[in-house]
Design a protein around this motif. Structure first.
Motif, PDB file in Angstrom:
ATOM      1  N   ASN A 441      33.556  39.048  39.023  1.00 47.98           N
ATOM      2  CA  ASN A 441      33.094  37.877  38.272  1.00 47.98           C
ATOM      3  C   ASN A 441      31.597  37.650  38.493  1.00 47.98           C
ATOM      4  O   ASN A 441      30.840  37.392  37.544  1.00 47.98           O
ATOM      5  CB  ASN A 441      33.852  36.613  38.703  1.00 47.98           C
ATOM      6  N   ALA A 442      31.171  37.731  39.761  1.00 48.11           N
ATOM      7  CA  ALA A 442      29.758  37.498  40.080  1.00 48.11           C
ATOM      8  C   ALA A 442      28.891  38.495  39.300  1.00 48.11           C
ATOM      9  O   ALA A 442      27.833  38.142  38.769  1.00 48.11           O
ATOM     10  CB  ALA A 442      29.529  37.640  41.583  1.00 48.11           C
ATOM     11  N   ILE A 472      25.183  32.555  35.328  1.00 45.64           N
ATOM     12  CA  ILE A 472      25.239  31.474  34.330  1.00 45.64           C
ATOM     13  C   ILE A 472      25.607  30.115  34.939  1.00 45.64           C
ATOM     14  O   ILE A 472      25.374  29.079  34.330  1.00 45.64           O
ATOM     15  CB  ILE A 472      26.223  31.815  33.184  1.00 45.64           C
ATOM     16  N   LEU A 474      27.984  26.935  36.641  1.00 46.01           N
ATOM     17  CA  LEU A 474      29.066  26.097  36.095  1.00 46.01           C
ATOM     18  C   LEU A 474      28.697  24.628  36.239  1.00 46.01           C
ATOM     19  O   LEU A 474      28.109  24.237  37.254  1.00 46.01           O
ATOM     20  CB  LEU A 474      30.364  26.347  36.880  1.00 46.01           C
ATOM     21  N   VAL A 482      38.036  25.795  36.835  1.00 44.06           N
ATOM     22  CA  VAL A 482      37.989  27.268  36.873  1.00 44.06           C
ATOM     23  C   VAL A 482      39.258  27.926  37.428  1.00 44.06           C
ATOM     24  O   VAL A 482      39.530  29.078  37.105  1.00 44.06           O
ATOM     25  CB  VAL A 482      36.792  27.835  37.690  1.00 44.06           C
ATOM     26  N   ARG A 488      38.681  29.451  30.508  1.00 39.69           N
ATOM     27  CA  ARG A 488      37.416  30.180  30.401  1.00 39.69           C
ATOM     28  C   ARG A 488      36.349  29.182  29.968  1.00 39.69           C
ATOM     29  O   ARG A 488      36.540  28.442  28.999  1.00 39.69           O
ATOM     30  CB  ARG A 488      37.509  31.298  29.343  1.00 39.69           C
ATOM     31  N   GLY A 497      37.110  38.714  29.040  1.00 43.02           N
ATOM     32  CA  GLY A 497      37.925  38.206  30.157  1.00 43.02           C
ATOM     33  C   GLY A 497      39.147  37.488  29.638  1.00 43.02           C
ATOM     34  O   GLY A 497      39.269  37.244  28.436  1.00 43.02           O
ATOM     35  N   ASP A 498      40.079  37.179  30.535  1.00 39.19           N
ATOM     36  CA  ASP A 498      41.312  36.509  30.089  1.00 39.19           C
ATOM     37  C   ASP A 498      41.618  35.226  30.852  1.00 39.19           C
ATOM     38  O   ASP A 498      42.655  34.594  30.648  1.00 39.19           O
ATOM     39  CB  ASP A 498      42.503  37.469  30.189  1.00 39.19           C
ATOM     40  N   LEU A 500      42.485  34.779  33.907  1.00 42.75           N
ATOM     41  CA  LEU A 500      43.640  34.835  34.820  1.00 42.75           C
ATOM     42  C   LEU A 500      43.257  35.212  36.245  1.00 42.75           C
ATOM     43  O   LEU A 500      43.975  34.898  37.196  1.00 42.75           O
ATOM     44  CB  LEU A 500      44.655  35.868  34.307  1.00 42.75           C
ATOM     45  N   GLY A 501      42.096  35.902  36.378  1.00 37.87           N
ATOM     46  CA  GLY A 501      41.719  36.439  37.696  1.00 37.87           C
ATOM     47  C   GLY A 501      41.626  35.363  38.770  1.00 37.87           C
ATOM     48  O   GLY A 501      42.240  35.483  39.838  1.00 37.87           O
ATOM     49  N   SER A 527      26.343  30.633  40.933  1.00 40.93           N
ATOM     50  CA  SER A 527      27.548  30.002  41.502  1.00 40.93           C
ATOM     51  C   SER A 527      27.904  30.670  42.814  1.00 40.93           C
ATOM     52  O   SER A 527      27.509  31.820  43.065  1.00 40.93           O
ATOM     53  CB  SER A 527      28.769  30.153  40.597  1.00 40.93           C
ATOM     54  N   PHE A 529      31.461  31.364  44.998  1.00 37.26           N
ATOM     55  CA  PHE A 529      32.921  31.237  45.118  1.00 37.26           C
ATOM     56  C   PHE A 529      33.301  31.593  46.558  1.00 37.26           C
ATOM     57  O   PHE A 529      32.841  32.612  47.073  1.00 37.26           O
ATOM     58  CB  PHE A 529      33.628  32.173  44.125  1.00 37.26           C
TER      59      PHE A 529
HETATM   60  P1  ADP Z   1      37.785  35.857  33.346  1.00 32.99           P
HETATM   61  O1  ADP Z   1      36.562  36.166  34.104  1.00 32.99           O
HETATM   62  O2  ADP Z   1      38.613  37.032  33.016  1.00 32.99           O
HETATM   63  O3  ADP Z   1      37.554  34.957  32.194  1.00 32.99           O
HETATM   64  P2  ADP Z   1      38.587  34.385  35.725  1.00 32.99           P
HETATM   65  O4  ADP Z   1      39.858  33.705  36.011  1.00 32.99           O
HETATM   66  O5  ADP Z   1      38.143  35.395  36.713  1.00 32.99           O
HETATM   67  O6  ADP Z   1      38.759  35.009  34.283  1.00 32.99           O
HETATM   68  O7  ADP Z   1      37.487  33.289  35.577  1.00 32.99           O
HETATM   69  C1  ADP Z   1      37.759  32.121  34.846  1.00 32.99           C
HETATM   70  C2  ADP Z   1      36.501  31.526  34.279  1.00 32.99           C
HETATM   71  O8  ADP Z   1      35.694  31.007  35.359  1.00 32.99           O
HETATM   72  C3  ADP Z   1      35.620  32.490  33.611  1.00 32.99           C
HETATM   73  O9  ADP Z   1      35.982  32.706  32.260  1.00 32.99           O
HETATM   74  C4  ADP Z   1      34.265  31.811  33.706  1.00 32.99           C
HETATM   75  O10 ADP Z   1      34.158  30.793  32.725  1.00 32.99           O
HETATM   76  C5  ADP Z   1      34.334  31.157  35.055  1.00 32.99           C
HETATM   77  N1  ADP Z   1      33.711  31.975  36.113  1.00 32.99           N
HETATM   78  C6  ADP Z   1      34.337  32.773  36.987  1.00 32.99           C
HETATM   79  N2  ADP Z   1      33.461  33.342  37.832  1.00 32.99           N
HETATM   80  C7  ADP Z   1      32.261  32.877  37.483  1.00 32.99           C
HETATM   81  C8  ADP Z   1      30.937  33.087  37.989  1.00 32.99           C
HETATM   82  N3  ADP Z   1      30.692  33.891  39.030  1.00 32.99           N
HETATM   83  N4  ADP Z   1      29.931  32.416  37.373  1.00 32.99           N
HETATM   84  C9  ADP Z   1      30.173  31.595  36.352  1.00 32.99           C
HETATM   85  N5  ADP Z   1      31.387  31.369  35.818  1.00 32.99           N
HETATM   86  C10 ADP Z   1      32.409  32.009  36.390  1.00 32.99           C
END
Ligand code: ADP
Length: 548
Positions: A441-442, A472, A474, A482, A488, A497-498, A500-501, A527, A529
């Motif tokens: 994600n990062a 980007i 949040l 999230v 999303r 992306g979906d 779900l991760g 961000s 995490f």
């Molecule tokens: P996906 O990345 O497949 O959409 P995730 O469950 O991993 O699904 O993440 C959910 C949502 O959280 C993402 O669609 C995004 O909007 C936000 N997100 C996750 N990681 C980040 C990040 N590192 N920086 C900004 N937004 C993030």
């Protein structure tokens, strides 16, 4: 008493008595009232110097004296077992007993009531008649006099007529008493059923006022003190009386109550609550109407179906995902397989092209397998079927391994700040999934060339991994969502992306007894995490049975 009158006078007196008897005891609300009515009437027609009204309990063979009169003074009753006296004889035989001269005919008499010792005198004559219901003896009426020959055969008839009326009232009182007991029993049963129901239940009257609600309804409506709202019509202008937390649902109830007031039932209405935790309630309301009578109000039942709906949505999501995400790899696998087949059958021997087609098949088959695993994992997590295989795992080493792998395929600058080691009992495969998810994600949500910093730190109790990017970012509302399944952020729409991760990673960490959270200063600000895992099994050191 009638004996001293002329026969015409006797006849008139008896006719009068008969007409009075018709209504005898009709108003009596209990046995004491009946006793007084019976005494008054008896004293009117016979010598009732001593008067006794007793009931007979067949089960215990006991005579229960309701009350007694002696020379105008009322006394408490009492009870005695069926014995050998006149009263018992009448109860046994069901026949009246006239004692003209007690001293000559009967056993010595002991009075039941507390006449002072000095005045203890024995009655000289008596009359006992049964109170009959068919063949059953319900009790007796008994009169005694201190003079001999006070009663004759005509008095037997008079007293028997009064006893017949007494029987009617006794039966009515017993039915009423029985009904009251039945009522009470039903009310208690209903109360117990309502209290043990998981569904919230509200009963409203014809005006739409809540007149009853069970424990589940009290909890659902967050009503500590139900008196606030009980008995008040549920109307829009009164909503401020309700606890703030309950207003959303109360507002949703208004149209339902309106429907009930107009005599219409409501079936299977879903209400989605958004204030606080999201909840879905299924509502049903039935009109209460007495048979052929007017509208009495209604019963509203509310059931929390959030979990059920979530599972349904999960199934739909999984199906949609499978449909959406499996299409591409399947098409590619099929296309490449066709190319290979054509080549093989035409004898073409371009080894490079064939290898590329085969490699593409392997890659997309792997993608399919990965997708199926994700779907299966998700299903297991939601259904509570996901099991962990904890093993001593070094979080620092695992993090280095994952980041080393990622460096090979990215143009980001990945920095690792990790303790020498942070060993705990975790499921290595699952924690690897979590780290990979945060890291990917990062990388996904930050520009190429920027830095992603992965840190691992531990203290005595826990180990923490944090993944910081310069991407980007949040805003506050996105941060709050999230970890929701399928969420999303708007700003992430340009990236594949979906949603779900993070949901799955969050679930995995929670399953390990840990916690995951996200921080960001806002859009464009990057961000971080983080997740924490307990280093030691908290239950270690407790007695075995507490650990179970
Ligand atoms: P996906 O990345 O497949 O959409 P995730 O469950 O991993 O699904 O993440 C959910 C949502 O959280 C993402 O669609 C995004 O909007 C936000 N997100 C996750 N990681 C980040 C990040 N590192 N920086 C900004 N937004 C993030």
């Amino acid at each position: 008493m009638l004996g001293s009158l002329t026969s015409t006078e006797q006849l008139r007196a008896r006719l009068e008595a008969a007409s009075r008897l018709g209504a005898l005891g009709a108003d009596a609300r209990d046995l004491t009232e009946l006793f007084r009515v019976l005494y008054d009437e008896t004293a009117r027609v016979v010598d009732a110097t001593v008067f006794l009204f007793a009931l007979y309990d067949e089960a215990s063979e006991t005579v229960e004296v309701v009350r007694q009169m002696d020379r105008g003074a009322e006394h408490e009753g009492g009870s005695f077992p069926l014995g050998k006296g006149f009263t018992s004889e009448v109860i046994r035989t069901g026949l009246p007993k006239l004692i003209r001269r007690w001293s000559a005919e009967g056993p010595p008499v002991r009075l039941l009531y507390g006449t002072e010792a000095g005045e203890l005198v024995s009655p000289q004559s008596g009359l006992v008649v049964p109170i009959l219901s068919g063949d059953r003896v319900l009790g007796v009426l008994s009169v005694q006099s201190y003079r001999p020959e006070a009663y004759d055969d005509a008095d037997v008839l008079s007293l028997s007529a009064i006893a017949a009326q007494a029987a009617i009232t006794i039966k009515r009182l017993r039915v009423t008493e029985q009904l009251a007991l039945e009522h009470e029993r039903h009310a208690l049963q209903l109360e117990a059923v309502l209290a043990s129901m998981n569904d919230a239940l509200l009963i409203v009257d014809a005006r739409g006022a809540i007149v009853r609600l069970n424990r589940a309804a009290r909890e659902l409506l967050r009503l500590d003190s139900a008196s606030l709202v009980l008995g008040q019509p549920l109307e829009r202008q009164r909503l401020e009386q309700w606890p703030i937390t309950a207003r959303e649902i109360t507002e949703a109830l208004l149209p339902v109550i309106d429907a009930l007031r107009s005599g219409t039932s409501v079936e299977d209405l879903d209400i989605e609550l958004h204030s606080g935790e999201r909840r879905v309630l299924s509502l049903g309301a039935s009109v209460l109407r007495s048979p052929k009578g007017p509208l009495q109000g209604g019963v509203i039942v509310l059931r929390d179906i959030t979990e059920q709906r979530d599972l349904e949505r999960l199934r739909e999501d999984i199906f949609a995902m499978a449909w959406h995400d499996m299409g591409t790899p399947l098409t590619l696998i099929r296309g490449n397989a066709e190319i290979l087949l054509r080549r093989l059958s035409s004898g073409e021997s371009d080894a490079k092209a064939s290898t590329a087609a085969a490699a593409s098949i392997v890659k997309h088959a792997d993608r399919l397998a990965e997708l199926l695993t994700t779907l299966f994992d998700l299903h297991c997590l939601e259904a509570g079927l996901l099991s962990l295989s904890p093993w001593p795992t070094d979080l620092a080493a695992l993090t280095r391994e994952v980041t080393d792998g990622a460096r090979l395929t990215t143009r980001h600058n990945i920095k690792v700040l990790a303790d020498e080691s942070a060993v705990g009992e975790w499921d290595e495969r699952r924690i690897r999934q979590v780290i990979m998810n945060l890291l990917s994600n990062a990388l996904k949500y930050s520009p190429e060339g920027s830095t992603v910093t992965v840190s691992v730190a531990s203290d005595e109790r826990s180990a923490t991994v944090s993944v910081r990017d310069e991407g980007i970012g949040l805003d506050a509302s996105e941060l709050a969502q999230v970890f929701r399944r399928g969420y999303r952020a708007e700003s992430a729409r340009g990236v594949k992306g979906d949603g779900l991760g993070l949901y799955f990673a969050h679930g995995l960490v929670a399953k390990h007894g840990g916690r995951m959270w996200a921080e960001s200063l806002g859009h464009g600000q990057g961000s971080t995490f983080c997740f924490t895992l307990p280093l030691r099994d908290e239950s270690v050191g407790q007695p075995a049975e507490q650990r179970a």
